[in-house]
Design an enzyme around this catalytic site. Structure first.
Site, mmCIF file in Angstrom:
data_model
loop_
_atom_site.group_PDB
_atom_site.id
_atom_site.type_symbol
_atom_site.label_atom_id
_atom_site.label_comp_id
_atom_site.label_asym_id
_atom_site.label_seq_id
_atom_site.Cartn_x
_atom_site.Cartn_y
_atom_site.Cartn_z
ATOM 1 N N THR A 206 0.776 -1.220 0.000
ATOM 2 C CA THR A 206 0.000 0.000 0.000
ATOM 3 C C THR A 206 0.815 1.282 0.000
ATOM 4 O OG1 THR A 206 -1.470 -1.286 1.440
ATOM 5 C CG2 THR A 206 -2.004 1.021 1.143
ATOM 6 N N ARG A 234 -9.931 -11.231 -3.477
ATOM 7 C CA ARG A 234 -9.679 -10.866 -2.091
ATOM 8 C C ARG A 234 -9.607 -9.346 -1.974
ATOM 9 N NH1 ARG A 234 -5.223 -7.813 0.537
ATOM 10 N NH2 ARG A 234 -5.186 -8.435 2.728
ATOM 11 N N ILE A 235 -10.348 -8.833 -1.015
ATOM 12 C CA ILE A 235 -10.330 -7.398 -0.739
ATOM 13 C C ILE A 235 -9.651 -7.183 0.610
ATOM 14 C CG2 ILE A 235 -11.794 -5.394 -0.202
ATOM 15 C CD1 ILE A 235 -13.784 -6.427 -2.277
ATOM 16 N N GLY A 236 -8.751 -6.216 0.688
ATOM 17 C CA GLY A 236 -8.041 -5.929 1.927
ATOM 18 C C GLY A 236 -8.606 -4.704 2.617
ATOM 19 N N ASP A 237 -7.779 -4.043 3.418
ATOM 20 C CA ASP A 237 -8.267 -2.917 4.198
ATOM 21 C C ASP A 237 -8.260 -1.601 3.437
ATOM 22 O OD1 ASP A 237 -5.290 -3.346 4.549
ATOM 23 O OD2 ASP A 237 -5.533 -1.321 5.325
ATOM 24 N N THR A 256 -1.530 0.929 6.737
ATOM 25 C CA THR A 256 -0.868 -0.079 5.925
ATOM 26 C C THR A 256 -0.390 -1.192 6.833
ATOM 27 O OG1 THR A 256 1.153 -0.526 4.674
ATOM 28 C CG2 THR A 256 1.191 1.402 6.085
ATOM 29 N N GLY A 257 -0.326 -2.414 6.286
ATOM 30 C CA GLY A 257 0.155 -3.530 7.092
ATOM 31 C C GLY A 257 -0.738 -4.728 6.896
ATOM 32 N N GLU A 258 -0.921 -5.495 7.956
ATOM 33 C CA GLU A 258 -1.722 -6.706 7.857
ATOM 34 C C GLU A 258 -3.199 -6.324 7.773
ATOM 35 O OE1 GLU A 258 -0.268 -8.934 11.267
ATOM 36 O OE2 GLU A 258 1.100 -10.015 9.923
ATOM 37 N N GLY A 259 -3.759 -6.562 6.589
ATOM 38 C CA GLY A 259 -5.126 -6.118 6.309
ATOM 39 C C GLY A 259 -6.144 -6.611 7.313
#
EC number: 3.4.19.5
Lengths: 336, 318
Positions: A206, A234-237, A256-259
């Site tokens: 990101t 797949r959708i993230g944050d 940003t980081g682990e979704g």
């Protein structure tokens, strides 16, 4: 206090062994993007325009994981997503599953400005992008469209291969893989992982930008290719308002980081909520949220307040970031 | 303390003189789903199992906007979405853009439990559904004549509407877009005697929505949320609920401002534009609240102390 402020990021969770040249390249890009934003702010550009402008720069450069240079899906393709939020009025726009739109953040902006909705995805988003393209009096309007190939870099093809190998290593660490020492070591000792991948293989997810302009209005924008080797669809944050992106009249935040951790923590909204409901100041809010709200998750964020403050925080190994404010402060960094 | 459960079948501009043939099947549906939920809680099922179970029933009911009975996109198709959240662990799962999956909420649960991800959508979600072997049918299964009529109505008026707009009588004028009925979605929240909370929400979305439009329902913190304080499911105009991070804010007000469940829900419902939002919520201590700033919200609730209710409009109206 008061005045404009800006922060940018290029992802959290950096391999401590990242070669120095790469670190320098990253710092230069962050500096360049900060300066793009600063120039715009000095001409009284509204926050919402500045964040879009800066994220477009970050998307176009292949160095970070968004637009060109996005992480690849399990099938070796690119699916991009982004969101943008204008703290003034809390209008927002988000997109997911883009495959031909050169600058996802600009499509997210068009969703916000030109559609009756807040979030469009996959073929519907692509169709909307095509509807927006027109030539009015000889001027191009809308978003630029390219082949999916444009976004794919050789480096990321290599990373995808490593990620697939790492995923199988993680299931059976007894199988030695010649020449891939870092992966093996990480898997065997369970050391330094992000999102289930050894840090050497993980692509910091990101890019983002948050701005408060001369009028005290805040805006945030976030864009990504997502997780390396992700499942299609797949959708993230990053496109999730309140998780990866949030802006209101108090502040603007991009994460940003682990979704998964960011979504569970509704991280971006959390910063604003403790400011709004607990009366915390910006840095205090950022520190509190990073320390208390991520549980086992690893993430970072950048934030600005309507008062002209800028802050960032992260609980993982590094975050590509840069900050500047009207009082002359400017800083670009990777590590603590 | 003690268990508590609430469920909804959508908030919106439900006509006060709603005809019997439109009212009764929905009231019956609410009653039936409440009974199922209560029985499951009494049998010591986890709140996560309970909310999934109840939302599956609501999805199967053709008169609510989820699963069978989902409203239609501008292309006359269905695109369903859902999310589920376990307050105890804050694990969550969400899906969007489903066209053949009979129970979207169950697929959301499988995303949560069987993948390293939280949210799958469109082709990827449909492919996952097949891998997991969940029940899928031809999309025509979800389409009801009522919704075909609603779509036609909306297209003639050239607007996007949240469903449950009563079909127009010929003599009536077409209502302006702003005064639209704003109903959508089904949801369930539950808490057990130990304070474990869960929330689940499912929908077909907005009538005449653009293909690919995602609303608040699958957005953790907007249409659905649960943590150790409360579980919340929201319904109404998705765009307003997303901006207002409605479900998360109820919990945040309890946690950060010390408001009670009822106070927090009231605060949030008042802070979104009138006519756009309703929500149901339960707290870790077994309280229930159901509030809305629309004309009505199809809803039901029950608590362990024997209290139960089913309702449509604001108390005092009928």
């Amino acid at each position: 206090m008061g005045g404009w402020a800006i922060a940018v990021h290029g992802g959290a969770g950096i391999d401590p062994n990242l070669p120095v040249e790469r670190q320098e390249e990253a710092k230069q890009l962050l500096t360049r993007c900060l300066n793009v934003g600063i120039s715009a702010l000095r001409t009284n550009c509204p926050a919402i325009d500045v964040v879009e402008l800066v994220v477009r720069e970050l998307e176009t450069d292949p160095l970070f994981n968004s637009g060109r240079g996005s992480a690849l899906t399990e099938h070796g393709t690119v699916e991009m997503e982004a969101s943008i939020m204008d703290g003034k009025g809390r209008r927002c726009g988000a997109v997911s599953g883009l495959v031909t739109v050169k600058n996802p953040i600009s499509l997210a902006r068009l969703v916000m400005d030109k559609s009756p909705h807040s979030y469009l995805a996959f073929s519907g988003a692509e169709a909307f992008a095509r509807q927006q393209v027109c030539w009015c009096c000889g001027d191009f309007q809308g978003v630029e469209l390219v082949d999916n190939e444009y976004f794919i870099t050789e480096e990321n093809k290599g990373m995808l291969k490593q990620a697939k190998e790492a995923n199988s290593i993680l299931f059976d660490y007894r199988i030695p893989l010649p020449g891939n020492e870092t992966c093996l070591a990480a898997a065997a000792e369970n050391v330094l992982q992000m999102n289930g991948l050894p840090i050497s293989v993980y692509a910091p997810e990101t890019v983002g930008c948050v701005v408060v302009d001369c009028q005290g209005n805040c805006a945030a924008a976030t864009s990504t290719g997502g997780l390396m080797n992700k499942m299609t669809g797949r959708i993230g944050d990053s496109p999730i308002i309140g998780s990866g992106t949030y802006a209101c009249d108090l502040c603007a935040v991009s994460c940003t980081g682990e979704g998964e951790a960011i979504i569970r923590a509704t991280l971006a909204r959390e910063v604003a909520a403790v400011m709004e409901y607990r009366g915390m100041g910006l840095q205090e809010a950022v520190n509190f949220v990073i320390k208390e709200k991520l549980d086992e998750g690893k993430a970072g964020l950048i934030a600005v307040s309507s008062k002209g403050e800028v802050a960032y925080g992260f609980n993982c190994t590094g975050m590509f970031r840069g900050c500047a404010s009207q009082d002359g402060f400017m800083e670009v960094g990777l590590w603590e | 303390m003690g268990w508590a459960i609430a469920l909804h079948g959508g908030a919106g501009d439900i006509a006060l003189n709603l005809e019997t043939e439109r009212r009764e099947p929905r009231e019956e549906g609410l009653r039936h789903c409440l009974e199922i939920g209560v029985a499951a809680l009494k049998a010591n099922k986890s709140p996560l199992d309970v909310v999934e179970l109840v939302v599956r029933e609501l999805e199967n009911h053709p008169h609510f906007n989820a699963g069978r009975g989902s409203v239609l996109t501008r292309n006359g198709t269905v695109e369903m979405e859902a999310s589920i959240m376990d307050g105890r662990t804050k694990k969550c799962g969400a899906v969007s853009g489903l066209t053949t999956v009979v129970n979207a909420i169950s697929l959301a649960r499988l995303v949560m439990e069987n993948t390293p991800h939280i949210y799958l959508a469109f082709d990827g979600a449909e492919a996952f559904a097949r891998e997991q072997g969940v029940e899928t049918v031809d999309s025509s299964y979800f389409v009801t004549p009522e919704n075909v009529a609603r779509l036609k109505q909306a297209q003639e008026a050239n607007r996007v509407q949240v469903d449950y707009t009563p079909p127009l009588q010929k003599e009536e004028q077409i209502p302006p877009a702003d005064g639209e009925s704003q109903i959508g979605t089904v949801g369930c929240v539950a808490v057990d005697g130990n304070g474990n909370l869960a929330a689940a929400t499912s929908t077909g979305g907005l009538v005449n929505k653009m293909v690919g439009r995602i609303g608040d329902t699958p957005i953790v913190g907007a249409g659905n949320y649960a943590n150790s304080y409360c579980a919340v499911s929201a319904t109404g105009k998705g765009e307003s609920i997303i901006r207002g991070t409605v479900a998360r804010d109820v919990a945040a007000l309890m946690e950060f401002k010390g408001l009670t469940l009822k106070e927090a829900a009231a605060y949030v419902v008042e802070s979104v534009p009138k006519g756009t939002c309703g929500l149901i919520a339960v707290s870790a201590t077994g309280e229930v609240t159901m509030q809305f700033n629309t004309t009505g919200m199809f809803r039901a609730s029950a608590t362990e102390d024997g209290h139960s209710e089913i309702g449509i409009w604001h108390p005092g109206q009928c």
